[in-house]
Motif scaffolding. Structure first.
Motif, PDB file in Angstrom:
ATOM      1  N   LEU A  87      47.966  22.734  30.090  1.00  0.00           N
ATOM      2  CA  LEU A  87      47.866  23.413  28.802  1.00  0.00           C
ATOM      3  C   LEU A  87      46.448  23.305  28.251  1.00  0.00           C
ATOM      4  N   GLU A  88      45.848  22.127  28.395  1.00  0.00           N
ATOM      5  CA  GLU A  88      44.465  21.918  27.957  1.00  0.00           C
ATOM      6  C   GLU A  88      43.537  22.168  29.137  1.00  0.00           C
ATOM      7  N   GLN A  89      42.762  23.233  29.052  1.00  0.00           N
ATOM      8  CA  GLN A  89      41.890  23.649  30.146  1.00  0.00           C
ATOM      9  C   GLN A  89      40.486  23.054  29.969  1.00  0.00           C
ATOM     10  N   LYS A  90      40.041  22.307  30.990  1.00  0.00           N
ATOM     11  CA  LYS A  90      38.690  21.755  30.976  1.00  0.00           C
ATOM     12  C   LYS A  90      37.741  22.526  31.886  1.00  0.00           C
ATOM     13  N   HIS A  91      38.292  23.384  32.725  1.00  0.00           N
ATOM     14  CA  HIS A  91      37.485  24.194  33.658  1.00  0.00           C
ATOM     15  C   HIS A  91      38.218  25.516  33.840  1.00  0.00           C
ATOM     16  N   GLU A 137      31.825  30.907  33.918  1.00  0.00           N
ATOM     17  CA  GLU A 137      32.546  29.693  34.300  1.00  0.00           C
ATOM     18  C   GLU A 137      32.302  28.649  33.215  1.00  0.00           C
ATOM     19  N   VAL A 138      33.401  28.133  32.647  1.00  0.00           N
ATOM     20  CA  VAL A 138      33.308  27.263  31.476  1.00  0.00           C
ATOM     21  C   VAL A 138      33.725  25.837  31.837  1.00  0.00           C
ATOM     22  N   PHE A 139      32.943  24.878  31.342  1.00  0.00           N
ATOM     23  CA  PHE A 139      33.239  23.454  31.505  1.00  0.00           C
ATOM     24  C   PHE A 139      33.269  22.811  30.118  1.00  0.00           C
ATOM     25  N   THR A 140      34.317  22.039  29.834  1.00  0.00           N
ATOM     26  CA  THR A 140      34.439  21.364  28.550  1.00  0.00           C
ATOM     27  C   THR A 140      35.027  19.982  28.750  1.00  0.00           C
ATOM     28  N   LEU A 152      22.149  29.961  33.687  1.00  0.00           N
ATOM     29  CA  LEU A 152      22.064  31.128  34.558  1.00  0.00           C
ATOM     30  C   LEU A 152      21.956  30.661  36.003  1.00  0.00           C
ATOM     31  N   VAL A 153      22.868  31.161  36.846  1.00  0.00           N
ATOM     32  CA  VAL A 153      22.886  30.769  38.259  1.00  0.00           C
ATOM     33  C   VAL A 153      22.033  31.776  39.020  1.00  0.00           C
ATOM     34  N   LYS A 154      20.812  31.408  39.324  1.00  0.00           N
ATOM     35  CA  LYS A 154      19.852  32.360  39.889  1.00  0.00           C
ATOM     36  C   LYS A 154      20.147  32.693  41.349  1.00  0.00           C
ATOM     37  N   GLU A 155      20.724  31.749  42.095  1.00  0.00           N
ATOM     38  CA  GLU A 155      21.067  31.968  43.508  1.00  0.00           C
ATOM     39  C   GLU A 155      22.544  31.631  43.705  1.00  0.00           C
ATOM     40  N   PRO A 156      23.435  32.509  43.255  1.00  0.00           N
ATOM     41  CA  PRO A 156      24.873  32.202  43.297  1.00  0.00           C
ATOM     42  C   PRO A 156      25.418  32.162  44.715  1.00  0.00           C
ATOM     43  N   THR A 157      26.293  31.206  44.960  1.00  0.00           N
ATOM     44  CA  THR A 157      26.958  31.108  46.262  1.00  0.00           C
ATOM     45  C   THR A 157      28.464  31.287  46.153  1.00  0.00           C
ATOM     46  N   THR A 158      29.007  31.261  44.930  1.00  0.00           N
ATOM     47  CA  THR A 158      30.456  31.421  44.734  1.00  0.00           C
ATOM     48  C   THR A 158      30.800  32.696  43.990  1.00  0.00           C
ATOM     49  N   GLY A 159      29.790  33.524  43.649  1.00  0.00           N
ATOM     50  CA  GLY A 159      30.053  34.743  42.904  1.00  0.00           C
ATOM     51  C   GLY A 159      29.860  34.585  41.414  1.00  0.00           C
ATOM     52  N   ILE A 160      29.637  33.366  40.927  1.00  0.00           N
ATOM     53  CA  ILE A 160      29.434  33.110  39.506  1.00  0.00           C
ATOM     54  C   ILE A 160      27.948  33.187  39.182  1.00  0.00           C
ATOM     55  N   ILE A 161      27.591  33.963  38.148  1.00  0.00           N
ATOM     56  CA  ILE A 161      26.192  34.038  37.736  1.00  0.00           C
ATOM     57  C   ILE A 161      25.959  33.441  36.352  1.00  0.00           C
ATOM     58  N   TYR A 162      27.046  33.157  35.615  1.00  0.00           N
ATOM     59  CA  TYR A 162      26.932  32.525  34.295  1.00  0.00           C
ATOM     60  C   TYR A 162      27.817  31.286  34.234  1.00  0.00           C
ATOM     61  N   LYS A 163      27.287  30.215  33.623  1.00  0.00           N
ATOM     62  CA  LYS A 163      28.079  29.022  33.344  1.00  0.00           C
ATOM     63  C   LYS A 163      27.846  28.604  31.896  1.00  0.00           C
ATOM     64  N   LEU A 164      28.870  28.006  31.310  1.00  0.00           N
ATOM     65  CA  LEU A 164      28.767  27.457  29.961  1.00  0.00           C
ATOM     66  C   LEU A 164      29.155  25.982  30.038  1.00  0.00           C
ATOM     67  N   GLN A 165      28.183  25.106  29.796  1.00  0.00           N
ATOM     68  CA  GLN A 165      28.403  23.661  29.893  1.00  0.00           C
ATOM     69  C   GLN A 165      28.688  23.076  28.513  1.00  0.00           C
ATOM     70  N   ASP A 166      29.480  21.986  28.497  1.00  0.00           N
ATOM     71  CA  ASP A 166      29.764  21.248  27.249  1.00  0.00           C
ATOM     72  C   ASP A 166      30.338  22.179  26.179  1.00  0.00           C
ATOM     73  N   ALA A 167      31.249  23.045  26.578  1.00  0.00           N
ATOM     74  CA  ALA A 167      31.779  24.051  25.665  1.00  0.00           C
ATOM     75  C   ALA A 167      32.760  23.448  24.662  1.00  0.00           C
ATOM     76  N   VAL A 168      32.725  23.994  23.447  1.00  0.00           N
ATOM     77  CA  VAL A 168      33.700  23.638  22.403  1.00  0.00           C
ATOM     78  C   VAL A 168      34.194  24.928  21.772  1.00  0.00           C
ATOM     79  N   GLU A 169      35.417  24.943  21.288  1.00  0.00           N
ATOM     80  CA  GLU A 169      35.961  26.117  20.612  1.00  0.00           C
ATOM     81  C   GLU A 169      35.474  26.126  19.171  1.00  0.00           C
ATOM     82  N   ILE A 170      35.123  27.306  18.683  1.00  0.00           N
ATOM     83  CA  ILE A 170      34.622  27.454  17.322  1.00  0.00           C
ATOM     84  C   ILE A 170      35.446  28.491  16.576  1.00  0.00           C
ATOM     85  N   GLU A 171      35.280  28.560  15.279  1.00  0.00           N
ATOM     86  CA  GLU A 171      36.015  29.507  14.443  1.00  0.00           C
ATOM     87  C   GLU A 171      35.274  30.818  14.294  1.00  0.00           C
TER      88      GLU A 171
END
Length: 278
Positions: free
Chosen positions: A209-213, A236-239, A258-277
């Motif tokens: 229920l609580e998604q960290k990735h 791709e989000v990490f929290t 920004l993933v400049k040389e992607p190997t898994t198809g992901i070009i964007y990542k968001l690290q240390d993410a938190v939900e906001i209003e």
């Protein structure tokens, strides 16, 4: 590589690989390929795994706003021999964006089966037209772009002072010498490593229920095998604390990578993410 990352790579790269079945099923030829000649009339056809002929005789494909359509150009001689090395011109009218040859595979001309893969990312509601041509040859397909609202799909809110999908999806992805290269728009590249606000739809990667990735997508995901918007429409989000899974749009804040040389198809990542209003 951990299980989640392997799953993630499989999800995102399926959109690139799915045209293989089209080529093998609809355009396979045992004839030896012939070199291209710009003075010759060919059997020139746009292939897709969906589509129909409307009452005006037009080749039409229905697609939701923000979703991708995967296509292939099939070129044969009148005798049925595949044409190799043909580089067509693309003329796309409307708000949709072309996924040019070279972005889906490394090929920019027809292969030994007379096939060239490409696609589009659907824009706003309306009827867009794509013309593919070479010499005296031409094929046309229309895209009936359906509003997400028709299926009661929510849309990702536009965030004031946030990083929005209209900017993120301007990234250009190409195969160069067997590797994937990404060119980011200035608005996005200037925020690499910065804390940004984004909104979108959650695609969970595990049953918790609580998604960290998880994946954040530009449009509501309707299928685990078709990622809305392709690589430029996914983050791709990490929290650390986890965010409750939801079908509704979520608003997040985190450090953009920004993933400049992607190997898994992901070009964007968001690290240390938190939900906001907001």
């Amino acid at each position: 590589m951990n299980r989640n990352l392997m799953t993630l790579g499989a999800f995102v790269y399926l959109w690139m690989a799915s045209l293989t079945g089209i080529a093998a099923t609809d355009a396979y030829s045992e004839e030896a390929p012939v070199p291209v000649d710009d003075q010759t009339l060919y059997r020139f056809e746009i292939l897709s795994d969906s589509g129909y002929t409307d009452e005006r005789g037009r080749n039409v494909i229905d697609v939701l706003e923000g979703y991708q359509v995967q296509l292939a150009l099939s070129v044969d001689t009148k005798e049925g021999q595949p044409v190799i090395g043909l580089e067509p011109k693309f003329d796309l009218k409307g708000s949709s964006q072309l996924i040019a040859p070279g972005e889906i595979t490394s090929l920019t001309s027809t292969d030994e089966s007379g096939i060239l893969e490409f696609g589009i990312t659907a824009g706003m509601k309306g009827m867009d037209q794509l013309t593919v041509s070479f010499g005296k040859n031409e094929a046309v397909v229309h895209f009936n772009i359906i509003s997400l609202a028709i299926n009661d799909f929510p849309t990702a809110p536009t965030l004031e002072f946030g990083l929005n999908w209209s900017e993120l999806m301007q990234a250009n992805i190409q195969f160069v010498d067997g590797a994937v290269e990404v060119t980011y728009p200035d608005m996005v590249s200037s925020q690499d490593g910065e804390t940004v606000k984004v909104s979108g739809f959650m695609m969970p990667l595990d049953p918790d229920l609580e998604q960290k990735h998880f994946l954040l997508t530009s449009s509501p995901p309707h299928c685990f095998f078709h990622i809305p918007g392709g690589p430029a429409g996914v983050i791709e989000v990490f929290t650390d604390n986890g965010i409750e899974a939801s079908w509704d749009p979520v608003k997040l804040e985190g450090k953009l990578e920004l993933v400049k040389e992607p190997t898994t198809g992901i070009i964007y990542k968001l690290q240390d993410a938190v939900e906001i209003e907001s």
